[in-house]
Write an enzyme that holds these catalytic residues in place. Sequence first.
Site, PDB file in Angstrom:
ATOM      1  N   CYS A  12       1.028  -1.557  -0.032  1.00 56.00           N
ATOM      2  CA  CYS A  12       0.088   0.092  -0.565  1.00 56.00           C
ATOM      3  C   CYS A  12       0.806   1.451  -0.024  1.00 56.00           C
ATOM      4  O   CYS A  12       2.009   1.279  -0.424  1.00 56.00           O
ATOM      5  CB  CYS A  12      -0.922  -0.552   1.010  1.00 56.00           C
ATOM      6  SG  CYS A  12       0.141   0.076   2.779  1.00 56.00           S
ATOM      7  N   ASN A  15       2.168   1.551   4.308  1.00 48.72           N
ATOM      8  CA  ASN A  15       2.674   0.074   4.992  1.00 48.72           C
ATOM      9  C   ASN A  15       2.423  -0.135   6.904  1.00 48.72           C
ATOM     10  O   ASN A  15       2.934  -1.045   7.099  1.00 48.72           O
ATOM     11  CB  ASN A  15       3.808  -0.263   4.908  1.00 48.72           C
ATOM     12  CG  ASN A  15       4.310  -1.901   5.211  1.00 48.72           C
ATOM     13  OD1 ASN A  15       5.305  -1.733   5.463  1.00 48.72           O
ATOM     14  ND2 ASN A  15       3.278  -2.427   5.065  1.00 48.72           N
ATOM     15  N   CYS A  17      -1.714   0.065   7.083  1.00 48.12           N
ATOM     16  CA  CYS A  17      -3.300   0.384   7.436  1.00 48.12           C
ATOM     17  C   CYS A  17      -3.532  -0.495   6.603  1.00 48.12           C
ATOM     18  O   CYS A  17      -3.667  -1.744   6.886  1.00 48.12           O
ATOM     19  CB  CYS A  17      -3.763   1.693   7.155  1.00 48.12           C
ATOM     20  SG  CYS A  17      -3.460   3.155   7.919  1.00 48.12           S
ATOM     21  N   ARG A  18      -3.616  -0.861   5.488  1.00 49.24           N
ATOM     22  CA  ARG A  18      -3.990  -1.906   4.157  1.00 49.24           C
ATOM     23  C   ARG A  18      -3.199  -3.088   4.447  1.00 49.24           C
ATOM     24  O   ARG A  18      -3.583  -4.085   4.727  1.00 49.24           O
ATOM     25  CB  ARG A  18      -4.540  -1.138   3.329  1.00 49.24           C
ATOM     26  CG  ARG A  18      -5.220   0.033   3.133  1.00 49.24           C
ATOM     27  CD  ARG A  18      -5.639   1.008   2.280  1.00 49.24           C
ATOM     28  NE  ARG A  18      -4.376   2.170   2.078  1.00 49.24           N
ATOM     29  CZ  ARG A  18      -4.839   2.184   0.878  1.00 49.24           C
ATOM     30  NH1 ARG A  18      -4.606   2.432  -0.289  1.00 49.24           N
ATOM     31  NH2 ARG A  18      -3.390   2.983   1.012  1.00 49.24           N
ATOM     32  N   SER A  19      -2.080  -2.878   4.291  1.00 49.87           N
ATOM     33  CA  SER A  19      -0.870  -3.441   3.509  1.00 49.87           C
ATOM     34  C   SER A  19      -0.388  -4.766   4.497  1.00 49.87           C
ATOM     35  O   SER A  19      -0.777  -6.166   4.953  1.00 49.87           O
ATOM     36  CB  SER A  19       0.043  -3.166   2.451  1.00 49.87           C
ATOM     37  OG  SER A  19       1.270  -2.803   3.241  1.00 49.87           O
ATOM     38  N   ASP A 129      -8.068   3.800   0.678  1.00 45.33           N
ATOM     39  CA  ASP A 129      -6.766   4.050   2.086  1.00 45.33           C
ATOM     40  C   ASP A 129      -7.849   4.823   3.547  1.00 45.33           C
ATOM     41  O   ASP A 129      -8.410   5.817   3.566  1.00 45.33           O
ATOM     42  CB  ASP A 129      -6.416   5.139   1.377  1.00 45.33           C
ATOM     43  CG  ASP A 129      -5.049   5.748   2.614  1.00 45.33           C
ATOM     44  OD1 ASP A 129      -5.093   5.714   4.369  1.00 45.33           O
ATOM     45  OD2 ASP A 129      -4.748   6.472   1.937  1.00 45.33           O
TER      46      ASP A 129
END
Length: 162
Positions: A12, A15, A17-19, A129
């Site tokens: 993401c 690195n 939150c999402r990934s 995001d």
Amino acid sequence: MTPPTVNVLFVCLGNICRSPTAHGVFQALVDARNLGAAIGVDSAGTGAWHIGNPPDRRATFAARRRGYDLSPLRARQASAADFLAFDYILAMDRDNLRVLESMKPSTYAGELDLLLRYCGEPDLLDVPDPYYGGGDGFEHVLDLVEAAGAALLDRIVERHRL
Ligand code: 4NP
């Protein structure tokens, strides 16, 4: 120990939150099927702001409520070397996919794509995001990565005969 047969990297922007959420969820799916020795899992960001930091607290708490532990993860930045190490490089949205496409060596034989391609819904491409949004953004990230992660794992198991 022999290295994993298949290595998967989630990417993401930050690195944090999402990934890392995808990393923790996919690692749990892999472990639940006893495939930890065969499938390596990692995550990275295209940006450098959060290098060395743990995941965002909101991501860690939301994941913990569903039984995933993100606390050992630390942010790092994606680099050209990742194209040597990872068979699957899966971006969380089209912006980050574009950045990765620009870094990709012409010889890369792995799969660089969007994670949500594995959801099989043509209009669902980007994991939104959640960084600047409200708390339920993190629940939405978990819903999306749980669904796509399960489909991705089925595909890898089938394709690599694991
Ligand atoms: P991520 O979210 O890409 O899902 O980790 C973000 C985290 C931090 C920032 C942007 C997105 N930031 O601009 O610092």
